[in-house]
Each structure stands twice: as C-alpha cells, then as structure tokens.
Scaffold this active site. Structure first.
Site, PDB file in Angstrom:
ATOM      1  N   GLU A   1      -6.321   2.554   7.515  1.00  0.00           N
ATOM      2  CA  GLU A   1      -7.719   2.122   7.506  1.00  0.00           C
ATOM      3  C   GLU A   1      -7.846   0.594   7.551  1.00  0.00           C
ATOM      4  O   GLU A   1      -8.839   0.062   8.052  1.00  0.00           O
ATOM      5  CB  GLU A   1      -8.438   2.685   6.269  1.00  0.00           C
ATOM      6  CG  GLU A   1      -9.960   2.588   6.353  1.00  0.00           C
ATOM      7  CD  GLU A   1     -10.672   3.349   5.239  1.00  0.00           C
ATOM      8  OE1 GLU A   1     -10.051   4.249   4.635  1.00  0.00           O
ATOM      9  OE2 GLU A   1     -11.852   3.058   4.983  1.00  0.00           O
TER      10      GLU A   1
ATOM     11  N   PHE B   1     -14.130  21.130  13.328  1.00  0.00           N
ATOM     12  CA  PHE B   1     -14.701  19.944  12.694  1.00  0.00           C
ATOM     13  C   PHE B   1     -15.716  19.347  13.662  1.00  0.00           C
ATOM     14  O   PHE B   1     -15.749  19.714  14.841  1.00  0.00           O
ATOM     15  CB  PHE B   1     -13.584  18.926  12.422  1.00  0.00           C
ATOM     16  CG  PHE B   1     -13.312  18.690  10.959  1.00  0.00           C
ATOM     17  CD1 PHE B   1     -13.112  19.745  10.094  1.00  0.00           C
ATOM     18  CD2 PHE B   1     -13.231  17.394  10.447  1.00  0.00           C
ATOM     19  CE1 PHE B   1     -12.849  19.529   8.750  1.00  0.00           C
ATOM     20  CE2 PHE B   1     -12.968  17.169   9.107  1.00  0.00           C
ATOM     21  CZ  PHE B   1     -12.778  18.232   8.253  1.00  0.00           C
TER      22      PHE B   1
ATOM     23  N   GLU C   1     -16.363  17.870   5.563  1.00  0.00           N
ATOM     24  CA  GLU C   1     -17.011  18.352   6.776  1.00  0.00           C
ATOM     25  C   GLU C   1     -16.545  19.771   7.083  1.00  0.00           C
ATOM     26  O   GLU C   1     -17.230  20.530   7.762  1.00  0.00           O
ATOM     27  CB  GLU C   1     -16.592  17.413   7.918  1.00  0.00           C
ATOM     28  CG  GLU C   1     -17.260  17.666   9.234  1.00  0.00           C
ATOM     29  CD  GLU C   1     -17.053  16.486  10.181  1.00  0.00           C
ATOM     30  OE1 GLU C   1     -17.185  15.335   9.732  1.00  0.00           O
ATOM     31  OE2 GLU C   1     -16.740  16.721  11.353  1.00  0.00           O
TER      32      GLU C   1
ATOM     33  N   LEU D   1     -17.046  13.234  -2.383  1.00  0.00           N
ATOM     34  CA  LEU D   1     -17.119  13.831  -1.052  1.00  0.00           C
ATOM     35  C   LEU D   1     -17.037  15.356  -1.102  1.00  0.00           C
ATOM     36  O   LEU D   1     -16.266  15.907  -1.871  1.00  0.00           O
ATOM     37  CB  LEU D   1     -15.945  13.285  -0.227  1.00  0.00           C
ATOM     38  CG  LEU D   1     -15.698  13.890   1.143  1.00  0.00           C
ATOM     39  CD1 LEU D   1     -16.748  13.424   2.131  1.00  0.00           C
ATOM     40  CD2 LEU D   1     -14.322  13.508   1.649  1.00  0.00           C
TER      41      LEU D   1
ATOM     42  N   GLY E   1       0.959   3.630   4.434  1.00  0.00           N
ATOM     43  CA  GLY E   1       2.032   2.835   3.843  1.00  0.00           C
ATOM     44  C   GLY E   1       3.293   3.648   3.635  1.00  0.00           C
ATOM     45  O   GLY E   1       4.392   3.212   3.980  1.00  0.00           O
TER      46      GLY E   1
ATOM     47  N   GLY F   1       0.835  -1.191   0.000  1.00  0.00           N
ATOM     48  CA  GLY F   1       0.000   0.000   0.000  1.00  0.00           C
ATOM     49  C   GLY F   1       0.870   1.242   0.000  1.00  0.00           C
ATOM     50  O   GLY F   1       1.771   1.375   0.833  1.00  0.00           O
TER      51      GLY F   1
ATOM     52  N   GLN G   1     -18.587   4.048   8.391  1.00  0.00           N
ATOM     53  CA  GLN G   1     -19.029   5.423   8.486  1.00  0.00           C
ATOM     54  C   GLN G   1     -19.671   5.885   7.178  1.00  0.00           C
ATOM     55  O   GLN G   1     -19.104   5.709   6.110  1.00  0.00           O
ATOM     56  CB  GLN G   1     -17.840   6.331   8.794  1.00  0.00           C
ATOM     57  CG  GLN G   1     -18.207   7.796   8.845  1.00  0.00           C
ATOM     58  CD  GLN G   1     -17.133   8.605   9.535  1.00  0.00           C
ATOM     59  OE1 GLN G   1     -16.138   8.976   8.933  1.00  0.00           O
ATOM     60  NE2 GLN G   1     -17.329   8.866  10.815  1.00  0.00           N
TER      61      GLN G   1
ATOM     62  N   LEU H   1      -6.448  10.918   8.924  1.00  0.00           N
ATOM     63  CA  LEU H   1      -5.102  11.302   8.499  1.00  0.00           C
ATOM     64  C   LEU H   1      -4.134  11.207   9.668  1.00  0.00           C
ATOM     65  O   LEU H   1      -2.982  10.808   9.502  1.00  0.00           O
ATOM     66  CB  LEU H   1      -5.100  12.716   7.903  1.00  0.00           C
ATOM     67  CG  LEU H   1      -5.830  12.905   6.564  1.00  0.00           C
ATOM     68  CD1 LEU H   1      -5.654  14.323   6.048  1.00  0.00           C
ATOM     69  CD2 LEU H   1      -5.346  11.913   5.531  1.00  0.00           C
TER      70      LEU H   1
ATOM     71  N   HIS I   1     -20.588   9.155   5.398  1.00  0.00           N
ATOM     72  CA  HIS I   1     -20.281  10.586   5.490  1.00  0.00           C
ATOM     73  C   HIS I   1     -21.534  11.375   5.127  1.00  0.00           C
ATOM     74  O   HIS I   1     -22.177  11.080   4.123  1.00  0.00           O
ATOM     75  CB  HIS I   1     -19.139  10.948   4.551  1.00  0.00           C
ATOM     76  CG  HIS I   1     -18.520  12.279   4.846  1.00  0.00           C
ATOM     77  ND1 HIS I   1     -19.177  13.459   4.610  1.00  0.00           N
ATOM     78  CD2 HIS I   1     -17.320  12.615   5.381  1.00  0.00           C
ATOM     79  CE1 HIS I   1     -18.398  14.469   4.982  1.00  0.00           C
ATOM     80  NE2 HIS I   1     -17.268  13.986   5.452  1.00  0.00           N
TER      81      HIS I   1
ATOM     82  N   ARG J   1     -15.744   7.271  13.582  1.00  0.00           N
ATOM     83  CA  ARG J   1     -14.527   8.067  13.489  1.00  0.00           C
ATOM     84  C   ARG J   1     -14.873   9.546  13.431  1.00  0.00           C
ATOM     85  O   ARG J   1     -15.819   9.945  12.768  1.00  0.00           O
ATOM     86  CB  ARG J   1     -13.753   7.686  12.231  1.00  0.00           C
ATOM     87  CG  ARG J   1     -12.550   8.549  11.962  1.00  0.00           C
ATOM     88  CD  ARG J   1     -11.725   8.026  10.829  1.00  0.00           C
ATOM     89  NE  ARG J   1     -12.320   8.242   9.521  1.00  0.00           N
ATOM     90  CZ  ARG J   1     -12.351   9.410   8.877  1.00  0.00           C
ATOM     91  NH1 ARG J   1     -11.845  10.489   9.450  1.00  0.00           N
ATOM     92  NH2 ARG J   1     -12.893   9.511   7.679  1.00  0.00           N
TER      93      ARG J   1
ATOM     94  N   HIS K   1     -18.149   5.927   3.553  1.00  0.00           N
ATOM     95  CA  HIS K   1     -16.928   6.727   3.533  1.00  0.00           C
ATOM     96  C   HIS K   1     -15.731   6.033   4.172  1.00  0.00           C
ATOM     97  O   HIS K   1     -14.619   6.133   3.687  1.00  0.00           O
ATOM     98  CB  HIS K   1     -17.219   8.032   4.284  1.00  0.00           C
ATOM     99  CG  HIS K   1     -16.090   9.013   4.283  1.00  0.00           C
ATOM    100  ND1 HIS K   1     -15.501   9.454   3.120  1.00  0.00           N
ATOM    101  CD2 HIS K   1     -15.445   9.645   5.299  1.00  0.00           C
ATOM    102  CE1 HIS K   1     -14.540  10.327   3.429  1.00  0.00           C
ATOM    103  NE2 HIS K   1     -14.475  10.438   4.732  1.00  0.00           N
TER     104      HIS K   1
ATOM    105  N   ARG L   1     -20.428  12.390  12.924  1.00  0.00           N
ATOM    106  CA  ARG L   1     -20.879  12.085  11.564  1.00  0.00           C
ATOM    107  C   ARG L   1     -22.042  11.099  11.558  1.00  0.00           C
ATOM    108  O   ARG L   1     -22.944  11.196  10.729  1.00  0.00           O
ATOM    109  CB  ARG L   1     -19.726  11.510  10.749  1.00  0.00           C
ATOM    110  CG  ARG L   1     -18.759  12.568  10.311  1.00  0.00           C
ATOM    111  CD  ARG L   1     -17.637  11.990   9.488  1.00  0.00           C
ATOM    112  NE  ARG L   1     -16.750  13.071   9.058  1.00  0.00           N
ATOM    113  CZ  ARG L   1     -15.579  12.883   8.457  1.00  0.00           C
ATOM    114  NH1 ARG L   1     -15.157  11.657   8.230  1.00  0.00           N
ATOM    115  NH2 ARG L   1     -14.848  13.900   8.095  1.00  0.00           N
TER     116      ARG L   1
END
Lengths: 234, 591, 115
Positions: B391, B122, B259, B256, B21, B16, B244, B408, B246, B402, B357, B290
């Site tokens: 993930e 957020f 948010e 997307l 990764g 990945g 989740q 991130l 979104h 989440r 999401h 969310r």
C-alpha cells in the site's frame, strides 16, 4: 464515573509495580475496554499498552480484565464491570516490560517449537495442492488463532513450566499442521511432541477454552494430538 | 546535537512486517541475502490481518476458462484508466503463481468440491472483457483471508529463517552524500535505544495511512510511516488524492465488513427498504466498483433516505442468505457485527456507512519496486537503494480506484518482485558509499527535536484536529472552496505538528514517543493528499468533486505527482504499453 | 524435544498411559476391597488369610501394588517439576520419593508372598 485501576510499572522509574486508580467519565456509553485505555492515555501519556487493529483480529491487546484474560478491544464494559470498577493487569505468567506490556518471547518460542509451517516432501504441483472441503474443514477452529496469548498465560501448566510445556496456543497450531492433509511431516511432528512436558503437561484444566477470545478449543486439539500419539505407539 | 549511534548492518532491510514486507523478506532470505524485517508491531499484528474477503486472481478454479486478461481488463477499468497497464499486466499474469505459492506455504484457503481454491464474486469483476457477466475470481479463506495470508507468510518466514526486528520503529531514512538510501535510523521500542541500521537496499513496506481520517477501517498503526519518510526526504508521491472509501464500514465503529458479503448475495437497502443500487448501477448493482457504491450510499443519506434516528447510514441485508451460508462463508462478519454493531446478521441487517479504507497513491515505483523520481511527465529516474511495495507504493495497479481483492494480490506479487529485483541488483555487484556521521545526524533531527521538547502541543488533540479536518474537507465528495479552507487549516496544523510536546522522555516501551512520530507521519500524508485533491480538477475513481463532476481525459488522464519540497503538483504519464497485448483504451466507466 | 531421562517411561505418552491404566487398576482394587469388606462385616483373620492365599487375589494385589508405585512416582515427579524450581531440592525430593516407592513395593511383595 468509572474507577479504573491499572497495574503500573516502569523499569526505569519504579522499584516495584503498583496499582493506580483513575476516574473516568464514559458518558454513559458501553465502551470497549480499549476505548477506556485510549481515553486515559490522553491524560496520562506514559500509560503503555499494545494495540493495533482494535477489532479483535490482531491479538495485540490481550490483558487481564477484572481477573480474566481477554482482548481489550472486543470486551465491552457491560460484560466485565461490576460495582463500577475496572481492574486491568498485564497477562500473567510472563515478564512485564512496562505497565500492561509483557515480554512475549517465551510464548513465541513455544510457538516456533512446533514448526508452525507446512512441511511437504513431495514436489509442489503447478497449481495448488488439492484438498477436499472435508479435509479443509478439519482446519476450522485451529487456523483462526491470533497469538494473543490469553490462553497460554491463563494455563497453570504453562505458569509452572513455560519453558518446557508448549502451552495451548502452540499446541493448537501443532495440531493445525498435523490435521492439514497437505502436510507430510506427521511422524516427525509427533516424535517431537512425545516427551513428558510438551503435550502431556496439559491436565485438562480448560482455562484456555474459557478465555479464548476467538472461541477456539485448544484442549480438544490437545486431545487429538494425544490420540494421534497413542495410535502411533500401538 | 551529534549522537554516535550503534550500527547494525544488513544487505537488505524491509520496513514493515505486513503482507508486502514479509513477502519481500521471504524472497530476500531465500535468495541468501542478509536481511532483516523491521516491524513496529509483531508481524501477525500488521493490518493485513484485517483483510477479509480474499485475493483476486485468475486461477481458473470457479471458471476453468477464466483468463488473467479479463482480470486485467477489470482492474484497468476499475482504476478509471490511470492504473499503469504494464504493472497491471504483470500483477494479473504473475498472480496465479504467487497465489499457488501461498497455498504451498500452507494458507488454508476454502475449497471447492474438486479440491481447488474457492473463489467468490467481488465488485467490478467480469468475464470476457466486461461482456460475459459477473465473474467469481476472489480466492478466499472464509472471510479471514488476510489473517490466513499474514500468518502463512509469517510461518513461511519462520521456516526460511528470516531475521525479524520485532517492535522496532523506523524514524527516518539515511541518505549518503550521493543521495543514495543506505538504511534507516530506528528505535528499539522495548528498550528505547536508537540504532542506525545500515543496508544496501531499503524496502518500504509500511502500508497505508487511513488514520489521517476520523472514520476508517484501518488499524491504529496505519500511519503512513514509509510514505512520510519519503516525503521528508523530498521524494515525490503519486495519486495521493485517491483514497478509497469502503462502502461497508460498520456505522459508528468503523470496522470493516467485507465486500464478500455482497459477493455472497447480500445487498444494501435504504430506510424505505429499497435496494437502491439497482438505480445507480443497473447491471452490477451492489457489486459495482467501490467508489460507485460508496458515492451512491452517501447520496442516499444526503437525500434523506438514510436509516437510523439520525438517518446517517444505510443497511446491509444478509439474513436472506440463511444461517448456514453466513456461518460457513462469513463467520468473522457475524462475529464483528455482533460485537460492534450489536446486531446478528442472521436476523437483522447491519448498519453500514462508507469508511476510509485504502490509499491508492504512494511512492511511485517500477515493477521491481524501485522508487522513482518523476523528473517530468514522461521521464523518471531511480532512487538508488530504495524500494517500496504494497500500500505504501504506487506502482500503480489501482489507479483511481482499487478493486476488492486486488490489495492482497498487489502485496504478494510486488513484495516478491521487489525481492527479485534486489537479488538481481546485488548479484550485479550493487555498491553504495557508506553514510557519514553527518548523514546519520540528518536522519536524527526529527527525533532529537521531539526529545528536547519542553512544552508544546498535545499529541492527542492535534491528531484529532487533523483527522477531523481530513474527514470534513477531503471525504467522499470534495469541492474546491471547502478544500482550500481545509488546506488553510492544515497549514495552521503544520506549525502545531512541528511543535509537539513529548511528555514522556523515558526509554522503555515509550508509546508517547511513537505516537508523536506517527502523528508527524500522518500529517505529511494528509498534506500531500490535500494538495493533490485540491489540484486535480476533475472527478475520477475515488476522487469525486462537486465542482468538477466529469472525468477530464484531455487534461487528467495522468498520475498526479506531489513534490513536497516545492509543495507543487505535477503530472506523470500513465503507462498504456503492456508487453504482451494491446492497451485497453479509456472508455466511459459504467457498471 | 524435552529430554526424557527423568521421566518414568520412555516417553510422555507411556507416562500418561501408565498413569491412566494404573489409576483404573487402583480404582478396581479399591472398589473390590470396599465391596468385599461391606459384604463381610464380621471378617476374621482366617478368612482374610484365605483371601490372600488365592493366587488370583495375589496377582490382583501385586498389580495394584505396582500400579501404586508407578502412579505415585509419575504423579509426584510431575508435581515436583511444577513446584520445586530449585534443582537440588527437586532432585532430593525425587530421590526420596523413588526410594520410598521402591521400599514399599519390595515390602509389599514380601508381605504378599511371605518371602
């Protein structure tokens, strides 16, 4: 019915490339070019193309669409189709691996050549390196590049000298680091660019600006590099 | 059939080339280990690139008194209390360092007047353990943070000299006679050659599998390859029912919008123009968790207050923010809205609908990324040689839901942590026996079967059927009976998935073969999701059941663990022992 | 960095500068000549000779001559590196161009000063 003409080449099966026509029913919808490819792939499992994000940020599906380089996933049919015909070819100038998939090694090599990473010879602070909003604003229009290669493969100077002219994408990134207030390697970077090919093969044709799917302006960045070289020399 | 494969050897391989990764690969390369990052797309084409809003972390730029413990509190609450508190503590406390490293690597964060990293509000963020009002803790590079982060990490790896095997697809892992993971069998997509890539440490950083659903914000490449490789090997996965949705995927297109739109002051309205989140979450309103916002939107739509001719979406209002804010803070959103929703947010609201999401579940790991095998509710053992992060892993910092901006952070913190753990393990003289030919053959079974298929099911049709089934029976709201029906359909699909027809048997850039392998991976993930969802008989976080509407802490303050060999769902204790503080006890979760 | 041995100057920048400066000089010279000829439609040899006896004019002409040589060399060298991919062919072309420019320049100087 839409006629889709696609460049086909399979290194194991075809002696030379050819164009293949498909008829496809779009159901009257204004699909993206990538949607059309995905529909065709249901019929022809051998059709090869790259794709990932399908929203124009990963840069996988750069191709030549009715004669102009662009990203398949954010190019609606209404924008490109004339006389009910869509012609798809791989991006020009680089070797074809299969169908619409090109070998991008040369493109990535030119990117690597500009040392596309931050160089700073002062010790890193315990927090971030401070940068004013004005200094940061200089990176706008530069860092957004997605390395789709639409620009470099549309550039005649890159066609003729893909090994020696860095090309618009690489030069945009060269300037992205020259313009970064956190980078201290300006002199080294400029010295590396001051030869007759790397930067100066840009003749201001501006195909790069016309095709960039992110609306970036490599020609302008190249102009900035030239001015920096000039300032450095005088 | 025996294939004698060419062998390549590394000390560590990372599967990945996304954020997790590449962060792991960077750590390993810098440690001087012979490392290869194996990635099925060129690294900057990984799905991290699509992350928009930012990376949440208490770097105390927006608020000098900000505290990582407040961030930890929010994350625990957001997880609906099944996030492991030791892992959340680690992530929130190490986070600032990991974020500053990104800045030093060159990530072009937006800035404040003081020259520090810009932070935006957020959902689910608070000050002073929920008592101090809305916090602004998400570090942003405009609304292209994922893109900026992924490119900065790739650039860091170029500087560090990491070896990349770009456009190589990992098929299955190789396990030696002791049950230790010793690498993978992978296909070089360009040539079609299959190679055994031997490694002492294998890191799965293969990301999510949002493509199990029909409507998803995820890239086409998000097919859960790593999780599926684990499942095929009989490894259990954790909290797979937790998906989740979104709140703001563009209706129809699925792409997307961040948010951060609501963080910057945008809000949701129904067909009457009502700001309906005021009813569902009187305090946090549009910045509730969310899961809460997504459910509220679906309820609005179900109760006939949806917008559009079919009443199947709601609207995200942004025009009141003004052109300057939109163009400077949310330029990417403006672009996406114009392209995919055919509306200009400067003048018109954007049609949005909850869209799959993020996969909160995954392979259970410890903080060092070592994959765990839960033996019982309280005991686990380490799977030697195997690591997971991002993930694909369930460490678990997200629990049942989440928080925005935490993915991130998860990937840089735990990508880095896995690298550190591997380095330590190698320095201590980690050794594994080499794989035998039989071991390698075992990892080739799936590919060989596919390569021999003369007839069978259409890949495109089976994939569509799978995605429809998941969308219909395992969506935002779930119910026992319908899930059982969905499971039945999945069991029928299992036979089809095992009988796919690979039409194109050639070597060079064969995407038919890759799509077939990916579809099989999707199925494994979908099936684990279905069993876990059907059996968790409560509502918690993203898992909302119409037949069990309440959270059941007595029975389900637990991780679910799906054991693929027996198709059985077990439970595992949640960690309530952070190292430096008292745990946050479960409370009723309101916003 | 790409090797600079085949370029005219010490760097891409000086090539680029020479190209631009020489272009300006050539443009100025051309405009001067056109305007002069337009203003003197009935020009006779004596007048023409007088013009080129002027030291300023000689300097201007020499500048234009050197500019022409440099401009042509850089331009044709660039074009040859774009389109002539065969090394021997490109080398031969560049030699011919170089030699021609050298000859023209010397010849031009001889004409101007009548050496």
């Amino acid at each position: 019915m839409l006629t889709v003409s696609i460049y086909r080449y399979h290194p194991e099966l075809d002696a030379k490339p050819y164009m293949q026509d498909f008829q496809i029913d779009t159901g009257g919808k204004d699909l993206m070019v990538l949607d059309v490819l995905n529909l065709l792939k249901i019929k022809d499992r051998g059709l090869a193309y790259r794709r990932s994000c399908r929203e124009g940020v990963c840069g996988s599906d750069g191709m030549n669409i009715n004669g102009t380089n662009g990203l398949a996933c954010i190019t609606p049919l209404s924008k490109v189709v004339k006389n009910n015909k869509l012609t798809l070819r791989p991006l020009p100038a680089l070797p074809v691996i299969r169908d619409l998939v090109i070998d991008m090694d040369q493109f990535y090599k030119q990117y690597k050549k500009v040392k596309p990473f931050l160089l700073n010879d002062t010790p890193a602070p315990g927090i971030e390196r401070l940068q004013s909003p004005e200094e940061r604003a200089k990176l706008d229009g530069l860092y957004e590049c997605i390395l789709c290669a639409c620009c470099s493969t549309a550039c005649p100077s890159f066609w003729w000298n893909p090994d020696r002219f860095i090309g618009p994408a690489g030069l945009l990134q060269a300037y992205r680091f020259l313009a970064d207030s956190r980078d201290t390697a300006t002199e080294e970077r400029l010295a590396d660019l001051d030869d007759p090919f790397s930067v100066f093969r840009c003749h201001g044709i501006m195909n790069c600006v016309t095709v960039c799917p992110k609306g970036l302006n490599p020609t302008k960045a190249i102009g900035h590099i030239r001015n920096m070289l000039l300032t450095r020399a005088t | 059939m025996t294939n004698i494969l060419r062998k390549m050897s590394y000390e560590a391989i990372v599967i990945g080339g996304g954020g997790a990764g590449m962060r792991a690969a960077l750590q390993l390369t810098e440690a001087g280990l012979k490392t290869a990052c194996i990635t099925k797309v060129f690294p900057t084409r990984s799905h991290t690139v699509s992350a928009q809003g930012g990376i949440t972390c208490a770097i105390a730029s927006n608020d000098p008194n900000d505290d990582w413990r407040w961030h930890m509190y929010d994350t625990v609450k957001g997880s609906d209390y099944i996030g492991d508190q030791d892992a959340i503590e680690y992530m929130c406390s190490v986070g600032p360092q990991a974020v500053f490293e990104l800045d030093h690597m060159g990530l072009p964060f937006s800035r404040t007047e003081e020259g520090r990293i810009y932070q935006r509000p957020f959902g689910g963020q608070s000050k002073n353990f929920g008592e101090g009002g809305q916090a602004a803790r998400t570090c942003a590079a405009a609304d292209r943070t994922g893109h900026a982060l992924l490119h900065a990490l790739y650039q860091g790896n170029l500087k560090g000299g990491t070896t990349f095997l770009n456009e190589w697809f990992a098929v299955d892992m190789v396990q030696n006679d002791d049950g230790v993971i010793v690498g993978v069998v992978a296909i070089c997509i360009e040539s079609g050659e299959t190679v055994y890539i031997e490694a002492k440490a294998t890191v799965l950083a293969t990301g999510g599998a949002g493509r199990i659903y029909q409507s998803t914000t995820n890239a086409l490449i998000n097919t859960g390859d790593g999780v599926a490789m684990g499942l095929r090997m009989g490894l259990p996965v954790q909290d797979m029912e937790m998906w989740q949705f979104h709140p703001t995927g563009i209706a129809g297109a699925g792409t997307l919008v961040t948010e951060g739109c609501r963080g910057e002051g945008g809000y949701l309205i129904n067909k009457d123009g009502e700001r309906f989140m005021e009813r569902y979450a009187p305090n946090a309103k549009d910045l509730a968790g969310r899961d809460v916002v997504a459910r509220s939107m679906v309820l609005e739509i179900l109760e006939g207050r949806g917008c559009g001719p079919n009443g199947d979406h709601v609207l995200l209002k942004l025009d009141h923010l003004g052109e300057d804010v939109l163009e400077s803070k949310l330029p990417g959103i403006c672009e996406l809205s114009r392209t995919f929703a055919h509306v200009d947010p400067i003048f018109e609201p954007v049609p949005v609908v909850p869209t799959c999401h993020y996969m909160m579940g995954g392979l259970p790991t410890n903080i060092g990324g070592q994959v765990l095998y839960p033996e019982s509710e309280s005991e686990t053992r380490i799977i030697e040689g195997l690591y997971a992060c991002g993930e694909a892993a369930c460490v678990s910092v997200h629990g049942a839901n989440r928080l925005g901006g935490n993915s991130l952070l998860d990937l840089v913190v735990f990508g880095r942590a896995a690298g550190i753990q591997i380095e330590k393990s190698m320095r201590e003289g980690y050794h594994a026996e080499a794989a035998s030919q039989a071991n390698v053959d075992a990892a080739m079974v799936r590919l060989n079967t596919l390569n021999r298929s003369e007839s069978g099911e259409s890949i495109a049709e089976v994939r569509e059927e799978l995605q429809k089934t998941m969308q219909l029976y395992f969506g935002v709201f779930r119910e026992g009976e319908s899930m059982q029906k969905g499971l039945e359909l999945l069991r029928e699909l299992r036979i089809k998935v095992a009988n796919l027809h690979l039409q194109d048997k050639t070597g060079a850039f064969n995407t038919d073969r890759i799509e077939a392998l990916e579809l099989q991976n999707l199925f494994e993930v979908a099936f684990a999701t279905a069993i876990s969802a059907e059996q968790r008989k409560e509502s918690r976080g993203a898992h909302a059941r119409n037949d069990f509407t309440e959270r059941d802490d007595e029975n389900w303050l637990k991780h679910s663990v799906y054991y693929p060999t027996e198709e059985r769902l077990g439970k595992r204790d949640v960690n309530f022992s952070p190292k430096t503080m008292d745990a946050f006890p479960p409370k009723i979760r309101t916003y | 960095m790409v090797t600079t041995v085949t370029s005219y100057g010490r760097s891409g920048l000086s090539d680029w500068l020479v190209q631009r400066v020489s272009a300006v000089i050539l443009a100025a010279y051309s405009i001067f000549m056109v305007v002069y000829l337009l203003l003197n439609p009935e020009i006779v040899f004596a007048q023409w000779q007088a013009l080129f006896d002027n030291t300023g004019m000689r300097i201007f002409s020499l500048m234009a001559l050197l500019s022409l040589g440099a401009h042509c060399w850089i331009g044709l060298w660039s074009i040859s590196t774009d389109y002539l991919k065969h090394f021997a062919l490109r080398f031969a072309f560049q030699m011919v161009v170089g030699l021609l420019m050298f000859i023209y320049t010397i010849w031009g100087v001889q004409l101007l000063w009548g050496l």
